[in-house]
Design a protein around this motif. Structure first.
Motif, PDB file in Angstrom:
ATOM      1  N   TYR A  26       0.796  -1.223   0.000  1.00  0.00           N
ATOM      2  CA  TYR A  26       0.000   0.000   0.000  1.00  0.00           C
ATOM      3  C   TYR A  26       0.835   1.282   0.000  1.00  0.00           C
ATOM      4  N   GLY A  67       9.474   6.396   4.344  1.00  0.00           N
ATOM      5  CA  GLY A  67      10.469   5.364   4.310  1.00  0.00           C
ATOM      6  C   GLY A  67      10.582   4.676   5.675  1.00  0.00           C
ATOM      7  N   GLU A  68      11.698   4.082   5.878  1.00  0.00           N
ATOM      8  CA  GLU A  68      11.918   3.484   7.196  1.00  0.00           C
ATOM      9  C   GLU A  68      13.019   4.280   7.895  1.00  0.00           C
ATOM     10  N   SER A 118       4.354  -0.517  12.721  1.00  0.00           N
ATOM     11  CA  SER A 118       3.433  -1.110  11.748  1.00  0.00           C
ATOM     12  C   SER A 118       3.413  -2.612  11.948  1.00  0.00           C
ATOM     13  N   MET A 188      -5.366   4.370   2.062  1.00  0.00           N
ATOM     14  CA  MET A 188      -5.461   5.660   1.376  1.00  0.00           C
ATOM     15  C   MET A 188      -4.814   5.536  -0.003  1.00  0.00           C
TER      16      MET A 188
HETATM   17  N1  SAM Z   1       8.278   2.557   7.734  1.00  0.00           N
HETATM   18  C1  SAM Z   1       7.583   3.161   8.818  1.00  0.00           C
HETATM   19  C2  SAM Z   1       6.370   2.365   9.246  1.00  0.00           C
HETATM   20  O1  SAM Z   1       6.195   1.250   8.750  1.00  0.00           O
HETATM   21  O2  SAM Z   1       5.623   2.833  10.093  1.00  0.00           O
HETATM   22  C3  SAM Z   1       7.221   4.624   8.618  1.00  0.00           C
HETATM   23  C4  SAM Z   1       6.635   5.024   7.317  1.00  0.00           C
HETATM   24  S1  SAM Z   1       5.045   4.375   6.959  1.00  0.00           S
HETATM   25  C5  SAM Z   1       4.751   5.213   5.428  1.00  0.00           C
HETATM   26  C6  SAM Z   1       4.026   5.193   8.130  1.00  0.00           C
HETATM   27  C7  SAM Z   1       2.606   4.699   8.227  1.00  0.00           C
HETATM   28  O3  SAM Z   1       1.923   4.931   7.022  1.00  0.00           O
HETATM   29  C8  SAM Z   1       2.476   3.213   8.528  1.00  0.00           C
HETATM   30  O4  SAM Z   1       1.625   3.003   9.623  1.00  0.00           O
HETATM   31  C9  SAM Z   1       1.862   2.678   7.277  1.00  0.00           C
HETATM   32  O5  SAM Z   1       1.164   1.544   7.542  1.00  0.00           O
HETATM   33  C10 SAM Z   1       1.031   3.857   6.799  1.00  0.00           C
HETATM   34  N2  SAM Z   1       0.686   3.807   5.377  1.00  0.00           N
HETATM   35  C11 SAM Z   1       1.525   3.703   4.331  1.00  0.00           C
HETATM   36  N3  SAM Z   1       0.845   3.692   3.171  1.00  0.00           N
HETATM   37  C12 SAM Z   1      -0.457   3.801   3.476  1.00  0.00           C
HETATM   38  C13 SAM Z   1      -1.670   3.843   2.708  1.00  0.00           C
HETATM   39  N4  SAM Z   1      -1.653   3.762   1.387  1.00  0.00           N
HETATM   40  N5  SAM Z   1      -2.823   3.977   3.376  1.00  0.00           N
HETATM   41  C14 SAM Z   1      -2.861   4.060   4.720  1.00  0.00           C
HETATM   42  N6  SAM Z   1      -1.763   4.030   5.506  1.00  0.00           N
HETATM   43  C15 SAM Z   1      -0.577   3.894   4.882  1.00  0.00           C
END
Ligand code: SAM
Length: 325
Positions: A26, A67-68, A118, A188
């Motif tokens: 996602y 990112g991470e 996550s 999203m």
């Molecule tokens: N890598 C880290 C992590 O996994 O939390 C930080 C970045 S990640 C983009 C941050 C949050 O955004 C995570 O909880 C992830 O699940 C959520 N996320 C990423 N893409 C998403 C999407 N398309 N819709 C909803 N939440 C999303």
């Protein structure tokens, strides 16, 4: 500092990198090649300077993301520098948790207070299909964060019908067993369009209905855990505290928005669900003084959109991995 709609905006989410060691369906389009050059990422010093300016304007809550964020080798230096800035009240981390076991202690000692991890599935196969990673590493990371004395560890699960919906109840039980708040997040439109289909979308309302078949959901209207938009419920018998982030189906979702994002390449993005970004890196690197940076922040806040446009046939521009979650 209030925006044009009277919302108090005091929360800055800072992406420190667009790189990640996982490949969540996602978040990152398959075959994604849009990586920023490392030289275009803000340095630790530049990030800390932006934090200083933001804190001067009234920002109090800060979260490091990506990112991470844990793939960035100077993350501890960034946390230490931020902690020294007057006005910074809390520094949190959003992470996939896979590298947390190795870094939790030193990050906690540096001043990191909370972690959102996550966790889209507990089943190793499902976890691998959704993220490409190894769930055992994440669980080790969660335990390490708890052992390191983080003030709060929250779990995040992005809902995808047909992908991880079987994991909803096991995740609730896991959250209850460990006393960790769990948030279910609606998908999203921030990645590949083929992942973001109506078929894959699982509304939080449906998840709540399913949970009600197993337990009573007692609303916790005063429960604000952290600074996010989740609506929390206590599951009476299991004891789990579960939050729902209905970004797409909750029509009031943006009413209490309190945040602005800083991308790893130095753009300020006032709304996740609007494409607009303002370039701060050019100013930073052109020798601007803090007043110029402050002015830019004020302009961004004055123009922060009232609401996201995800429901209006939004076509993903930069994917989540590049914006910072
Ligand atoms: N890598 C880290 C992590 O996994 O939390 C930080 C970045 S990640 C983009 C941050 C949050 O955004 C995570 O909880 C992830 O699940 C959520 N996320 C990423 N893409 C998403 C999407 N398309 N819709 C909803 N939440 C999303």
């Amino acid at each position: 500092m209030n925006d044009a709609f009277g919302r108090k905006v005091d929360y800055l989410r800072i992406s420190v990198t667009d790189r990640c060691n996982e490949r969540c369906l996602y978040c990152m389009p398959e075959g994604y090649k849009g990586w920023e050059r490392q030289a275009d990422h803000l340095s630790a010093e530049e990030i800390i300077r932006v934090v200083r300016v933001a804190a001067g304007l009234g920002f109090r809550k800060f979260r490091l993301t990506g990112g991470e964020p844990l793939v960035r080798s100077d993350l501890v230096e960034i946390v230490r520098g931020m902690k020294e800035v007057s006005g910074v009240e809390t520094i949190g981390l959003s992470t996939n948790g896979t590298r947390l076991a190795a870094h939790a202690k030193v990050l906690r000692a540096a001043g990191l207070r909370t972690a959102n991890v996550s966790l889209d599935a507990l089943d190793p196969e499902i976890y691998r299909r959704v993220t490409g990673g190894n769930v055992a590493d994440v669980l080790a990371g969660i335990h390490a964060a708890l052992a390191a004395g983080f003030e709060r560890v929250k779990l995040n699960c992005v809902l995808m019908r047909g992908k991880n919906e079987a994991e909803i109840w096991p995740l609730v039980l896991f959250a209850a067993e460990h006393g960790l708040p769990l948030r279910f997040i609606e998908l999203m439109p921030l990645s590949r369009t083929d992942v973001l289909t109506a078929e894959n979308f699982l509304p939080v309302g449906e998840v709540m209905r399913r949970l009600r078949e197993k337990d009573n959901l007692i609303p916790q209207p005063d429960q604000r855990i952290g600074h996010g938009p989740a609506k929390y419920y206590l599951l009476e018998r299991t004891g789990a505290l579960v939050g729902f982030i209905g970004a797409l189906t909750n029509l009031d979702f943006c009413e209490s928005c309190n945040k602005v994002r800083l991308t790893a390449d130095g753009k300020i993005r006032p709304c996740l669900g609007n494409h607009g970004e303002v370039d701060m890196r050019t100013l930073l690197r052109a020798g601007a003084d803090d007043r110029d940076l402050l002015k830019l922040f004020c302009e961004v806040l004055a123009n922060k959109p009232e609401a996201h446009v995800f429901r209006e046939n939004y076509v993903p521009g930069r994917p989540m991995i590049a914006i910072g979650g």
